[in-house]
Write a protein that holds these residues in place. Structure first.
Motif, PDB file in Angstrom:
ATOM      1  N   UNK A 198      -6.964  17.319   0.012  1.00  0.00           N
ATOM      2  CA  UNK A 198      -7.616  16.138   0.569  1.00  0.00           C
ATOM      3  C   UNK A 198      -8.510  16.479   1.758  1.00  0.00           C
ATOM      4  N   UNK A 199      -8.572  17.752   2.060  1.00  0.00           N
ATOM      5  CA  UNK A 199      -9.456  18.212   3.129  1.00  0.00           C
ATOM      6  C   UNK A 199     -10.898  17.815   2.791  1.00  0.00           C
ATOM      7  N   UNK A 200     -11.587  17.147   3.709  1.00  0.00           N
ATOM      8  CA  UNK A 200     -12.982  16.758   3.427  1.00  0.00           C
ATOM      9  C   UNK A 200     -13.860  17.928   3.012  1.00  0.00           C
ATOM     10  N   UNK A 201     -13.528  19.128   3.511  1.00  0.00           N
ATOM     11  CA  UNK A 201     -14.307  20.311   3.121  1.00  0.00           C
ATOM     12  C   UNK A 201     -14.273  20.512   1.613  1.00  0.00           C
ATOM     13  N   UNK A 202     -13.114  20.189   1.012  1.00  0.00           N
ATOM     14  CA  UNK A 202     -12.940  20.463  -0.411  1.00  0.00           C
ATOM     15  C   UNK A 202     -13.643  19.441  -1.287  1.00  0.00           C
ATOM     16  N   UNK A 203     -13.360  18.147  -1.052  1.00  0.00           N
ATOM     17  CA  UNK A 203     -13.873  17.207  -2.044  1.00  0.00           C
ATOM     18  C   UNK A 203     -15.300  16.739  -1.784  1.00  0.00           C
ATOM     19  N   UNK A 204     -15.839  16.938  -0.577  1.00  0.00           N
ATOM     20  CA  UNK A 204     -17.246  16.572  -0.376  1.00  0.00           C
ATOM     21  C   UNK A 204     -18.165  17.476  -1.196  1.00  0.00           C
ATOM     22  N   UNK A 205     -17.748  18.734  -1.359  1.00  0.00           N
ATOM     23  CA  UNK A 205     -18.535  19.657  -2.184  1.00  0.00           C
ATOM     24  C   UNK A 205     -18.543  19.187  -3.635  1.00  0.00           C
ATOM     25  N   UNK A 206     -17.371  18.778  -4.135  1.00  0.00           N
ATOM     26  CA  UNK A 206     -17.298  18.299  -5.514  1.00  0.00           C
ATOM     27  C   UNK A 206     -18.109  17.017  -5.691  1.00  0.00           C
ATOM     28  N   UNK A 207     -18.031  16.126  -4.713  1.00  0.00           N
ATOM     29  CA  UNK A 207     -18.800  14.876  -4.789  1.00  0.00           C
ATOM     30  C   UNK A 207     -20.294  15.179  -4.852  1.00  0.00           C
ATOM     31  N   UNK A 208     -20.737  16.127  -4.026  1.00  0.00           N
ATOM     32  CA  UNK A 208     -22.154  16.507  -4.062  1.00  0.00           C
ATOM     33  C   UNK A 208     -22.514  17.098  -5.424  1.00  0.00           C
ATOM     34  N   UNK A 209     -21.621  17.928  -5.956  1.00  0.00           N
ATOM     35  CA  UNK A 209     -21.864  18.569  -7.250  1.00  0.00           C
ATOM     36  C   UNK A 209     -22.043  17.521  -8.352  1.00  0.00           C
ATOM     37  N   UNK A 230     -18.992  24.472   8.588  1.00  0.00           N
ATOM     38  CA  UNK A 230     -20.219  24.633   9.386  1.00  0.00           C
ATOM     39  C   UNK A 230     -21.450  24.169   8.605  1.00  0.00           C
ATOM     40  N   UNK A 231     -22.405  23.627   9.316  1.00  0.00           N
ATOM     41  CA  UNK A 231     -23.577  23.031   8.682  1.00  0.00           C
ATOM     42  C   UNK A 231     -24.360  24.041   7.851  1.00  0.00           C
ATOM     43  N   UNK A 232     -24.487  25.268   8.351  1.00  0.00           N
ATOM     44  CA  UNK A 232     -25.281  26.257   7.607  1.00  0.00           C
ATOM     45  C   UNK A 232     -24.590  26.647   6.301  1.00  0.00           C
ATOM     46  N   UNK A 233     -23.251  26.658   6.298  1.00  0.00           N
ATOM     47  CA  UNK A 233     -22.527  26.951   5.053  1.00  0.00           C
ATOM     48  C   UNK A 233     -22.646  25.775   4.092  1.00  0.00           C
ATOM     49  N   UNK A 234     -22.584  24.562   4.629  1.00  0.00           N
ATOM     50  CA  UNK A 234     -22.731  23.371   3.790  1.00  0.00           C
ATOM     51  C   UNK A 234     -24.090  23.374   3.086  1.00  0.00           C
ATOM     52  N   UNK A 235     -25.142  23.705   3.838  1.00  0.00           N
ATOM     53  CA  UNK A 235     -26.483  23.756   3.241  1.00  0.00           C
ATOM     54  C   UNK A 235     -26.582  24.872   2.208  1.00  0.00           C
ATOM     55  N   UNK A 236     -25.937  25.996   2.495  1.00  0.00           N
ATOM     56  CA  UNK A 236     -25.937  27.114   1.553  1.00  0.00           C
ATOM     57  C   UNK A 236     -25.264  26.709   0.245  1.00  0.00           C
ATOM     58  N   UNK A 237     -24.136  26.003   0.344  1.00  0.00           N
ATOM     59  CA  UNK A 237     -23.413  25.536  -0.844  1.00  0.00           C
ATOM     60  C   UNK A 237     -24.279  24.575  -1.653  1.00  0.00           C
ATOM     61  N   UNK A 238     -24.911  23.645  -0.969  1.00  0.00           N
ATOM     62  CA  UNK A 238     -25.761  22.675  -1.664  1.00  0.00           C
ATOM     63  C   UNK A 238     -26.922  23.362  -2.374  1.00  0.00           C
ATOM     64  N   UNK A 249     -19.736  30.710 -12.074  1.00  0.00           N
ATOM     65  CA  UNK A 249     -20.116  31.706 -11.066  1.00  0.00           C
ATOM     66  C   UNK A 249     -20.429  31.028  -9.736  1.00  0.00           C
ATOM     67  N   UNK A 250     -21.185  29.936  -9.803  1.00  0.00           N
ATOM     68  CA  UNK A 250     -21.523  29.231  -8.563  1.00  0.00           C
ATOM     69  C   UNK A 250     -20.274  28.629  -7.926  1.00  0.00           C
ATOM     70  N   UNK A 251     -19.338  28.155  -8.768  1.00  0.00           N
ATOM     71  CA  UNK A 251     -18.076  27.632  -8.244  1.00  0.00           C
ATOM     72  C   UNK A 251     -17.296  28.698  -7.504  1.00  0.00           C
ATOM     73  N   UNK A 252     -17.352  29.912  -8.027  1.00  0.00           N
ATOM     74  CA  UNK A 252     -16.679  31.041  -7.374  1.00  0.00           C
ATOM     75  C   UNK A 252     -17.297  31.307  -6.000  1.00  0.00           C
ATOM     76  N   UNK A 253     -18.618  31.361  -5.956  1.00  0.00           N
ATOM     77  CA  UNK A 253     -19.309  31.635  -4.688  1.00  0.00           C
ATOM     78  C   UNK A 253     -19.092  30.494  -3.696  1.00  0.00           C
ATOM     79  N   UNK A 254     -19.198  29.267  -4.203  1.00  0.00           N
ATOM     80  CA  UNK A 254     -19.003  28.093  -3.350  1.00  0.00           C
ATOM     81  C   UNK A 254     -17.594  28.082  -2.764  1.00  0.00           C
ATOM     82  N   UNK A 255     -16.604  28.418  -3.582  1.00  0.00           N
ATOM     83  CA  UNK A 255     -15.215  28.423  -3.109  1.00  0.00           C
ATOM     84  C   UNK A 255     -14.998  29.471  -2.026  1.00  0.00           C
ATOM     85  N   UNK A 256     -15.643  30.617  -2.182  1.00  0.00           N
ATOM     86  CA  UNK A 256     -15.542  31.650  -1.145  1.00  0.00           C
ATOM     87  C   UNK A 256     -16.115  31.137   0.176  1.00  0.00           C
ATOM     88  N   UNK A 257     -17.269  30.483   0.100  1.00  0.00           N
ATOM     89  CA  UNK A 257     -17.882  29.937   1.312  1.00  0.00           C
ATOM     90  C   UNK A 257     -17.029  28.807   1.892  1.00  0.00           C
TER      91      UNK A 257
END
Length: 367
Positions: free
Chosen positions: A141-152, A241-249, A272-280
């Protein structure tokens, strides 16, 4: 017939055997226990006395002589006082009867008594499964986790993917997250285990992780307070961090923008992108993951099933992602998710703080 009556004899039997394990007990308490006595003979069994071998044991029944008919049973009841005890103890109860073969039978009582402080610690450590499951769920439920999925999901919908494509690619993305975190966990397991050869360094690692958990707990409380005061999620400290968020997007956009590729090609690219995104993303979600892994490895009762607990943690971690993904497929918009996230952010931060403090405590006491 008369001869048969002449040879009828009583016979005392203990269905549970001559040894009674009282289990793990706490010091300073009185426990009520009991065991059965059965007459498996052909004549009446007379219990003359039930005696104890120490002052810690008191017979509550029978206190007087008792007759037990053939094929009948009674329960011997007693109390066991653990005051002043610690460690393993062996006590005896003596049963005197008219059994011609064994007129006195000795019942062995075994127990392991813990001091109250040790018992409290054991009780906390017994929560291992629930601690790991709870940690994974809260981390999910960490916002870091599901905001990425919502954006995806939102970006896929914006580009114009059909529902079947959304279903496949979303499932692949979540599976990629699961696999990535499993691999990260295995890597952390191996790293921490490799350091355990050096006893002092190992202790420093566990102690440092416990201190880190306390610091993160304090930051989570700060985030709860500051968000309650301002209502602005940008003010919180523990976030991606904002720069990681932008990188993920950017990674997600580059992966899914080209709709002319086949679904299989897209699925591979999304994995592959999911793997990289998860690392970030682990920069944020790993704040809970690392102390949990350290706790599992340090707790002897959990260590043998470390990979099992690792899988459970990550299944709980992706559970909120699956729920959000299914909700998105049913038409829940990113704006609705954002409102829901903001509405529950305070509760998530409080739960996360409590989890960090619990993990720190468990790391300090685990052996």
């Amino acid at each position: 017939m008369a001869c048969g009556i002449c040879f009828a004899l009583p016979e005392l039997s203990l269905p549970q055997g001559n040894e009674y394990n009282l289990g793990r007990l706490e010091e300073g308490k009185i426990y009520a226990r009991g065991f059965s006595i059965k007459n498996i003979g052909d004549d009446e069994l007379k219990l003359k006395a039930v005696r104890v071998g120490c002052g810690c044991t008191t017979i509550t029944y029978p206190k007087n002589k008792v007759r037990v008919l053939p094929n009948q049973a009674i329960e011997v009841k007693f109390t066991f006082n653990t005051e002043g005890m610690e460690g393993e103890h062996t006590k005896y109860i003596y049963i005197e009867s008219n059994d011609p073969d064994e007129p006195i039978i000795k019942v062995k009582l075994i127990c392991n008594v813990e001091r109250q402080s040790a018992a409290v610690i054991s009780r906390f450590l017994s929560f291992g499964l629930f601690t790991v499951l709870g940690a994974g769920l809260i981390d999910g439920f960490n916002p870091c986790a599901f905001t990425v999925l919502v954006f995806f999901i939102s970006f896929l919908s914006f580009v114009g993917y059909r529902k079947l494509e959304l279903l496949v690619l979303g499932a692949v993305f979540i599976f990629s997250v699961f696999v990535t975190y499993i691999l990260i966990g295995i890597g952390l397991f191996k790293f921490i285990q490799s350091l355990e050869v050096f006893s002092l360094l190992s202790k420093i690692i566990y102690l440092g992780t416990a201190v880190l958990a306390i610091i993160l707990g304090i930051y989570s409380l700060y985030d709860w307070y500051i968000y309650k005061k301002t209502g602005n999620p940008e003010e919180i400290k523990l976030k991606l961090p904002q720069f990681i968020k932008k990188k993920i997007q950017r990674i997600i956009q580059d992966t899914t923008r080209n709709r002319r590729r086949t679904l299989i090609d897209l699925a591979i690219a999304v994995f592959v992108s999911g793997f990289i995104v998860s690392l970030l993303e682990s920069v944020c979600t790993g704040q809970t993951y690392v102390p949990t892994i350290a706790y599992v490895l340090k707790t002897s009762s959990l260590r043998g099933k470390a990979f099992f607990y690792l899988a459970l943690y990550n299944l709980m971690f992706i559970l909120p992602l699956v729920i959000i993904f299914l909700a998105a497929l049913r038409g829940v918009t990113s704006e609705m998710f954002s409102k829901m996230a903001r509405r529950h952010l305070q509760a998530v931060k409080l739960l996360t703080a409590a989890l960090f403090f619990l993990l720190a405590f468990l790391l300090f006491i685990a052996k």
